[in-house]
Every structure is written in structure tokens, then in C-alpha cells.
Design a protein around this motif. Structure first.
Motif, PDB file in Angstrom:
ATOM      1  N   ARG A 266      55.265   0.601  24.149  1.00 21.39           N
ATOM      2  CA  ARG A 266      55.214   0.333  22.710  1.00 21.39           C
ATOM      3  C   ARG A 266      55.859  -1.013  22.390  1.00 21.39           C
TER       4      ARG A 266
ATOM      5  N   LEU B  59      44.733  -1.460  18.063  1.00 21.00           N
ATOM      6  CA  LEU B  59      45.046  -2.495  17.074  1.00 21.00           C
ATOM      7  C   LEU B  59      44.469  -3.834  17.524  1.00 21.00           C
ATOM      8  N   ASP B  60      44.716  -4.187  18.763  1.00 19.74           N
ATOM      9  CA  ASP B  60      44.208  -5.445  19.305  1.00 19.74           C
ATOM     10  C   ASP B  60      42.686  -5.499  19.231  1.00 19.74           C
TER      11      ASP B  60
ATOM     12  N   CYS C 194      51.039  -8.279  20.997  1.00 15.07           N
ATOM     13  CA  CYS C 194      50.146  -8.362  19.833  1.00 15.07           C
ATOM     14  C   CYS C 194      50.648  -9.397  18.830  1.00 15.07           C
TER      15      CYS C 194
ATOM     16  N   ASN D 185      53.886  -4.089  24.228  1.00 12.43           N
ATOM     17  CA  ASN D 185      52.574  -4.355  23.656  1.00 12.43           C
ATOM     18  C   ASN D 185      52.659  -4.855  22.218  1.00 12.43           C
ATOM     19  N   ARG D 186      53.683  -4.409  21.493  1.00 10.75           N
ATOM     20  CA  ARG D 186      53.859  -4.937  20.137  1.00 10.75           C
ATOM     21  C   ARG D 186      54.232  -6.416  20.193  1.00 10.75           C
TER      22      ARG D 186
ATOM     23  N   TYR E  90      48.710   0.188  21.166  1.00  6.01           N
ATOM     24  CA  TYR E  90      48.366  -1.108  20.579  1.00  6.01           C
ATOM     25  C   TYR E  90      47.050  -1.680  21.100  1.00  6.01           C
TER      26      TYR E  90
ATOM     27  N   THR F 238      42.686   3.271  14.701  1.00  4.99           N
ATOM     28  CA  THR F 238      42.984   3.778  16.038  1.00  4.99           C
ATOM     29  C   THR F 238      41.710   4.335  16.672  1.00  4.99           C
TER      30      THR F 238
ATOM     31  N   TYR G  24      42.315  -2.430  10.628  1.00  5.17           N
ATOM     32  CA  TYR G  24      42.404  -1.849  11.966  1.00  5.17           C
ATOM     33  C   TYR G  24      42.207  -0.344  11.879  1.00  5.17           C
TER      34      TYR G  24
ATOM     35  N   HIS H  60      51.827  -4.352  11.045  1.00 11.10           N
ATOM     36  CA  HIS H  60      50.663  -3.597  10.594  1.00 11.10           C
ATOM     37  C   HIS H  60      51.110  -2.606   9.530  1.00 11.10           C
TER      38      HIS H  60
END
Length: 328
Positions: free
Chosen positions: A259, A217-218, A266, A262-263, A214, A189, A187, A170
Motif C-alpha cells: 500500500r 487507480l493507476d 502513483c 504503490n501509493r 493501487y 476499483t 477512477y 484520491h
């Protein structure tokens, strides 16, 4: 551009956890908006009693209980409905926003304005947000996003940007885009995030499995499959703690776990070709090995174990709250 129609009802959704002072500052700024909100939905992620006490003392709840709905009347301001709901378990930001959006959607609101409890929208933020975008029924615009700044007035560029599917990363919005009146983004937040009822209807709710980080973002990427996301630069929200945490010590290990996990998730869900995803995974792992080497003598093993757990859980889809906040 259109003005707010008389039938449009807008509620703010604020998720909080053990930050009563910041929460009260956020609520004061929401109540003072030049375009009055119709309601504020406060989702309390299992905070200590001090949060309930602070809200009750300020007149935002009708008792010290876990579920309250009242009409709040500030001097010289229109009446506003305030709903407070304390969850029995800390479900993280993703679970809190999911619950708040469910409440807002099922209550019939046309737009939901998402806020962290450490956010403070400027006085005309909502008014300018609505004036800057097309809010007519059937519009392709499903999200209107405010510009996010820190307490020094600096733009927090990471809060708005584009997702590169091929490189699986991103990218923050370039500084030049913040000089435009409006610009589309990929995207945003969950700070100054005004999502339409139609957007929720076609996208659903945030995935609570992220717990924290995230999830926005998702959700943005899922929302963008159905319509457009528009940044309105005249509308401004101050995000306080994001700046303070960035300037302080490295993130706690439990946050680093979420972090990283989840990254990875994603990248799997939204990435394109397989090779860039593999390259990303390798790069992230090498970064974590470097951090482990630089960790204190008693923390290297724990750092590596948590890194392996994050990779394993992200790749194989072990979801939800897997590491307790504050445990490491």
C-alpha cells in the motif's frame, strides 16, 4: 443510451487466490445475470489444490488440471464458455487481471467485466450497466462502472472517485453523486469494472509491477487520458471481504508495504507539482513512525525497516513482488 448490439461479446474476468467458497458464489452470480455473459475467464493465482477441486466438483472445469475450457450449461440458462487458467506463481491482483485481460482481448471480446473473487453482482447488474451508458463503437465512454456496496447495503465510496493531481490524493465520490442515474468518475476499483475493447487498445493492460493495491487507480488514470469513465448507479455489485477486512485487525505488514510503496509510485507517476508530492511523502512517513511507536515491543524495528524499504522501492522504482504475502 443504447442497448447491446447483437455482435457485442462480453466476458467476465475473475481473479482468485485460495478462496474457493467465495469464488463459487461469484461465479453463480455471474452465470445468473439477466443479460447473459458470453464467457467467464477465471485466473487462478497459484491457489492450493482445493480451488481446482471445488471448480471441478461444480462442473466449471473439464478436469482437475491447470488449464481448462468448456461450455457450461446451467438449467434454464444459455450456454456459457468458461476458461480456467492456473498460474504457476502468485502474480497478485495486478498480474492476474493483466493475464485475464490479455486472454479476453486476444479472444476478441468487445467488453471485459473485471471482478474480484469476493464480488457478487446483483441479478441485473450487467443489463443495467449496458443500458445506462453509451456502448456504441467510437463512443468516448471507455469504462462503465457499477456501484459497489457491502453486505449491509452501504455504499463503499472509496471504490469510485476522483484523483486530485495537485494535492496528490484520491478522493471518494460524494454521497450526492450516488443519487444520480449516472455520473463521470476519475477512477474505479477492479470490481464491476466494465472496460471496452477500444479502451484496452489505447491504454494497454494493468501494470503487473504493483502486485496488489493501487493497480486499479493507476489503470483508471491511464484509461481516463483517452476517454470517459461512467458510473451507473442502478448497476450494483456487492464486495464482501473489503468490508470484513476494514472491520477487523490492522492490515498485515506485507500488505502495508505494498500500500505504501504503490501509493508513493502513483504519486510520482500521476502527481503534478513536486512540493505536494514531497509533503505527501513526509506525511506518510510520520504516520508510519506513529504506527511503529504503537506497535508491540518486538515489532517496532521490523515495522520501521519495512517502511524504509517501501519508501526506497517506491521512490527508486523497485517493482514487482518484493515482499512475500504472509511473510510478515
Amino acid at each position: 443510451m443504447t442497448d447491446k448490439g447483437p455482435s457485442e461479446r462480453i466476458a467476465a474476468v475473475v481473479v482468485t487466490h485460495d478462496r474457493p467458497k467465495l469464488l463459487l458464489e461469484c461465479l453463480a452470480s455471474l452465470i445468473a445475470q439477466s443479460r447473459p455473459l458470453d464467457a467467464i475467464l477465471i485466473i487462478d493465482n497459484a491457489s492450493e489444490m482445493s480451488t481446482r477441486e471445488a471448480l471441478h466438483a461444480a462442473g466449471f472445469t473439464d478436469s482437475g488440471g491447470k488449464d481448462s475450457t468448456l461450455t457450461y450449461c446451467a438449467p434454464g440458462r444459455p450456454a456459457i464458455q468458461i476458461r480456467y487458467l492456473r498460474l504457476e506463481e502468485n502474480t497478485g491482483g495486478s498480474g492476474g487481471f493483466k493475464r485475464g485481460m490479455e486472454l479476453g482481448y486476444n479472444s476478441g471480446f468487445d467488453w471485459l467485466w473485471l471482478m474480484d473473487d469476493d464480488s457478487e453482482p446483483e441479478l441485473r447488474a450487467l443489463e443495467l450497466l449496458l443500458a445506462g451508458g453509451d456502448t456504441t463503437p467510437g463512443s468516448e465512454t471507455l469504462l462503465l462502472a457499477s456501484k459497489v456496496i457491502n453486505e449491509k447495503g452501504e455504499t463503499l465510496r472509496l471504490c469510485r472517485g476522483w484523483f486530485d493531481k495537485e494535492l496528490v490524493k484520491h478522493n471518494p465520490l460524494p454521497e450526492s453523486d450516488y443519487r444520480l442515474e449516472t455520473t463521470f468518475v476519475g477512477y474505479a476499483t477492479f470490481v464491476g469494472f466494465l472496460v471496452s475493447r477500444r479502451g484496452i487498445a489505447v491504454t494497454g493492460y494493468p501494470d503487473e509491477g504493483f502486485f496488489i493495491l493501487y493497480d486499479d487507480l493507476d489503470y483508471s488514470l491511464r484509461l481516463a487520458r483517452h476517454g470517459k469513465l461512467l458510473l451507473v448507479n442502478s448497476s450494483v455489485v456487492v464486495h464482501k471481504e473489503l468490508m470484513r477486512s476494514a472491520q477487523g485487525a490492522p492490515a498485515a505488514d506485507w500488505k502495508r508495504y505494498y500500500r505504501l510503496r504503490n501509493r508513493i509510485f502513483c504519486a510520482k507517476r500521476h502527481g503534478g507539482k513536486t512540493l505536494p508530492i514531497i509533503v505527501l511523502f513526509a506525511k506518510l512517513f510520520l504516520n508510519e513512525l506513529t504506527r511503529a511507536r504503537n506497535a508491540g515491543a518486538g515489532r517496532k524495528g521490523a515495522h520501521l525497516r519495512l517502511t524504509v524499504k517501501a519508501y526506497f522501492d517506491g521512490i527508486f522504482g523497485y517493482w514487482g513482488k518484493r515482499v512475500e504475502p504472509g511473510s510478515c
